[in-house]
Design a protein around this motif. Structure first.
Motif, mmCIF file in Angstrom:
data_model
loop_
_atom_site.group_PDB
_atom_site.id
_atom_site.type_symbol
_atom_site.label_atom_id
_atom_site.label_comp_id
_atom_site.label_asym_id
_atom_site.label_seq_id
_atom_site.Cartn_x
_atom_site.Cartn_y
_atom_site.Cartn_z
ATOM 1 N N UNK A 1 36.477 -116.338 -3.333
ATOM 2 C CA UNK A 1 35.375 -116.185 -4.245
ATOM 3 C C UNK A 1 34.246 -115.491 -3.498
ATOM 4 N N UNK A 2 33.660 -114.504 -4.149
ATOM 5 C CA UNK A 2 32.508 -113.819 -3.568
ATOM 6 C C UNK A 2 31.387 -113.769 -4.598
ATOM 7 N N UNK A 3 30.157 -113.713 -4.090
ATOM 8 C CA UNK A 3 28.994 -113.640 -4.974
ATOM 9 C C UNK A 3 28.033 -112.609 -4.416
ATOM 10 N N UNK A 4 27.561 -111.740 -5.297
ATOM 11 C CA UNK A 4 26.558 -110.747 -4.922
ATOM 12 C C UNK A 4 25.385 -110.859 -5.876
ATOM 13 N N UNK A 5 24.222 -110.409 -5.417
ATOM 14 C CA UNK A 5 23.021 -110.406 -6.244
ATOM 15 C C UNK A 5 22.532 -108.974 -6.359
ATOM 16 N N UNK A 6 22.254 -108.555 -7.591
ATOM 17 C CA UNK A 6 21.735 -107.213 -7.863
ATOM 18 C C UNK A 6 20.475 -107.338 -8.702
ATOM 19 N N UNK A 7 19.653 -106.318 -8.642
ATOM 20 C CA UNK A 7 18.504 -106.244 -9.538
ATOM 21 C C UNK A 7 18.812 -105.154 -10.557
ATOM 22 N N UNK A 8 18.876 -105.562 -11.828
ATOM 23 C CA UNK A 8 19.188 -104.641 -12.921
ATOM 24 C C UNK A 8 18.044 -104.717 -13.921
ATOM 25 N N UNK A 9 17.375 -103.579 -14.139
ATOM 26 C CA UNK A 9 16.213 -103.516 -15.035
ATOM 27 C C UNK A 9 15.173 -104.571 -14.686
ATOM 28 N N UNK A 10 14.957 -104.795 -13.406
ATOM 29 C CA UNK A 10 13.954 -105.744 -12.955
ATOM 30 C C UNK A 10 14.395 -107.196 -12.948
ATOM 31 N N UNK A 11 15.586 -107.500 -13.449
ATOM 32 C CA UNK A 11 16.086 -108.875 -13.476
ATOM 33 C C UNK A 11 17.112 -109.089 -12.368
ATOM 34 N N UNK A 12 17.074 -110.262 -11.774
ATOM 35 C CA UNK A 12 18.057 -110.626 -10.751
ATOM 36 C C UNK A 12 19.335 -111.095 -11.447
ATOM 37 N N UNK A 13 20.459 -110.453 -11.111
ATOM 38 C CA UNK A 13 21.751 -110.774 -11.709
ATOM 39 C C UNK A 13 22.715 -111.169 -10.593
ATOM 40 N N UNK A 14 23.286 -112.375 -10.712
ATOM 41 C CA UNK A 14 24.280 -112.848 -9.759
ATOM 42 C C UNK A 14 25.666 -112.591 -10.320
ATOM 43 N N UNK A 15 26.476 -111.847 -9.573
ATOM 44 C CA UNK A 15 27.845 -111.547 -9.995
ATOM 45 C C UNK A 15 28.802 -112.337 -9.109
ATOM 46 N N UNK A 16 29.696 -113.064 -9.736
ATOM 47 C CA UNK A 16 30.679 -113.875 -9.027
ATOM 48 C C UNK A 16 32.063 -113.340 -9.343
#
Length: 113
Positions: A1-16
């Motif tokens: 399992x991996x998790x990354x964090x991105x900023x999309x349109x100013x919002x923090x999005x965690x992808x697992x």
């Protein structure tokens, strides 16, 4: 399992990303299910067969068949089935959580037999 964090349109999005493949052990499955349950994400199996890779007698233990479901905190869910006697390759499940809005979604469910 991996998790990354991105900023999309100013919002923090965690992808697992959850990847179950021929190297996934029984302990890995249990740990992953427990970790996700603590975050109110349910990864459940109706059937999970882990056996020896060569004629069921010798070799490395690996997943041979998996049938189950992932359910996110908002109630959305996706079922999956993969594998057989010698054809299980992997199941990849990806979901995202927008931390600003608490919205969740299943981005991808991919299986290769």
């Amino acid at each position: 399992m991996t998790r990354t964090t991105e900023v999309i349109n100013g919002d923090k999005v965690e992808k697992t990303v959850i990847l179950l493949d021929g190297n996934t052990s029984r302990e890995d499955v249990i740990h992953t299910c427990n970790f996700l349950a603590a975050e109110d994400v349910q990864l459940t199996f109706d059937k999970l067969v882990i056996g020896k890779s060569m004629l069921g007698l010798v070799g490395k233990s690996r997943i041979r068949f998996a049938e189950g479901k992932i359910e996110l905190p908002d109630g959305s869910s996706e079922k999956f089935t993969a594998g057989g006697a010698a054809s299980f390759r992997f199941i990849r499940i990806q979901y995202s959580i927008n931390t600003a809005t608490n919205s969740v979604q299943i981005d991808m469910l991919e299986k290769i037999d």
